[in-house]
Design an enzyme around this catalytic site. Structure first.
Site, mmCIF file in Angstrom:
data_model
loop_
_atom_site.group_PDB
_atom_site.id
_atom_site.type_symbol
_atom_site.label_atom_id
_atom_site.label_comp_id
_atom_site.label_asym_id
_atom_site.label_seq_id
_atom_site.Cartn_x
_atom_site.Cartn_y
_atom_site.Cartn_z
ATOM 1 N N GLY A 1 0.826 -1.192 0.000
ATOM 2 C CA GLY A 1 0.000 0.000 0.000
ATOM 3 C C GLY A 1 0.864 1.247 0.000
ATOM 4 O O GLY A 1 2.092 1.188 -0.008
ATOM 5 N N HIS B 1 14.468 4.366 -0.407
ATOM 6 C CA HIS B 1 15.235 3.581 0.548
ATOM 7 C C HIS B 1 16.710 3.723 0.216
ATOM 8 O O HIS B 1 17.080 3.831 -0.963
ATOM 9 C CB HIS B 1 14.868 2.100 0.487
ATOM 10 C CG HIS B 1 13.440 1.816 0.810
ATOM 11 N ND1 HIS B 1 12.817 2.282 1.945
ATOM 12 C CD2 HIS B 1 12.490 1.106 0.151
ATOM 13 C CE1 HIS B 1 11.563 1.872 1.977
ATOM 14 N NE2 HIS B 1 11.341 1.159 0.889
ATOM 15 N N THR C 1 8.316 6.254 -2.207
ATOM 16 C CA THR C 1 9.286 6.620 -1.185
ATOM 17 C C THR C 1 10.675 6.251 -1.673
ATOM 18 O O THR C 1 10.851 5.738 -2.781
ATOM 19 C CB THR C 1 8.958 5.950 0.167
ATOM 20 O OG1 THR C 1 9.751 6.568 1.191
ATOM 21 C CG2 THR C 1 9.220 4.453 0.121
ATOM 22 N N CYS D 1 5.664 9.943 -0.311
ATOM 23 C CA CYS D 1 4.368 9.453 0.169
ATOM 24 C C CYS D 1 3.208 10.284 -0.381
ATOM 25 O O CYS D 1 2.091 10.248 0.160
ATOM 26 C CB CYS D 1 4.317 9.420 1.697
ATOM 27 S SG CYS D 1 5.613 8.411 2.433
#
Length: 271
Positions: A74, A80, A78, A215
């Site tokens: 969901g 990482h 974003t 986000c």
């Protein structure tokens, strides 16, 4: 709840490529569904990578065409990378699955972790993850020399912070004293077993977030434990604290199926 098993997959020079970790998640997920292993949390760092959840809009991706890995969790887009502690708890939940309760438990563990390092965090209504709350709007410095009453992010639906200089960059939200996300959470539940999880910013280069709309949120930013503390902090310092709080919260949780409220059928009218 049964004991939670932790697996440290790789950090620093041994950071785990995203696709490798995703394959490992699937492997552990299948084993957990078959009751061939216990609830397991994979912990790791990734090399730099953008990942996009199912709700990501095209106008939230990097403008320069930087590759993005589309994933089945969901949430939205974003980043990482180095300096960020990523955790993938793979756990069997009772059905009907209460996804929100699982997310709240992960938030609780990360809020406790931040508090142990002296960083006060909270939730923001309608926005998952762990946040450092900003000052009230009227106390924040003006942007671009303009009064906050003219902040274009509040009035212009087409406003894009990626095109409007460092004063609007997500990585500078702390300087603007705005709400800023310390940890992102995005999960998937398949066959009653969770996948994906959280990303806690320990000491990353948050400028990576400036190339996307993190986000999908345009009026807030990102931060890290190191940013908030004003000192360096390492994954090695944070890792055992995160494990301890995850264990406390997840192992002690009283798991309950989601309550499904059904409409009450009206009684037939009497003759």
């Amino acid at each position: 709840m049964s004991e939670l098993r932790f697996v440290r997959l790789g950090f620093g020079a041994d950071a785990v490529e995203y696709q490798v970790a995703w394959d490992k998640q699937r492997e552990v997920h299948a084993a957990r569904f078959a009751d061939e292993t216990a609830d397991t949390c994979l912990l790791l760092e990734h090399p730099p990578v953008y990942t996009a959840g199912r709700r990501t809009a095209e106008n939230e991706r990097p403008l320069d065409g930087t590759p993005v890995v589309d994933v089945d969790r969901g949430g939205k887009i974003t980043w990482h990378g180095p300096g960020q502690l990523v955790g993938y708890p793979i756990m069997k939940l009772p059905r009907p699955v209460d996804v929100v309760a699982h997310v709240r438990r992960l938030e609780d563990a990360l809020i406790r972790t931040a508090a142990e390092f002296g960083v006060e965090t909270s939730r923001v209504e309608g926005r998952s993850g762990v946040w450092v709350l900003g000052d009230p709007v009227e106390q924040r410095p003006s942007l671009g020399g303009l009064s906050l009453d003219f902040d274009p992010r509040l009035t212009d639906e087409e406003f894009d912070p990626r095109l409007n200089g460092p004063e609007y960059a997500p990585s500078n939200a702390g300087q603007r004293r705005e709400d800023r996300k310390l940890a992102a959470i995005g999960i998937r539940v398949a066959k009653g077993v969770t996948m994906h999880g959280f990303a806690l910013n320990v000491n990353p280069d948050n400028a990576w977030f400036d190339r996307i709309i993190p986000c999908g949120i345009r009026d807030a930013g990102v931060t890290s434990l190191a940013n908030e503390l004003g000192r360096d902090l390492t994954i090695e310092e944070v890792l055992p604290v995160v494990e301890r709080h995850l264990r406390e919260v997840l192992e002690q949780a009283e798991l309950k199926p989601r309550v499904i409220e059904r409409p009450v059928e009206p009684e037939p009218a009497s003759a």
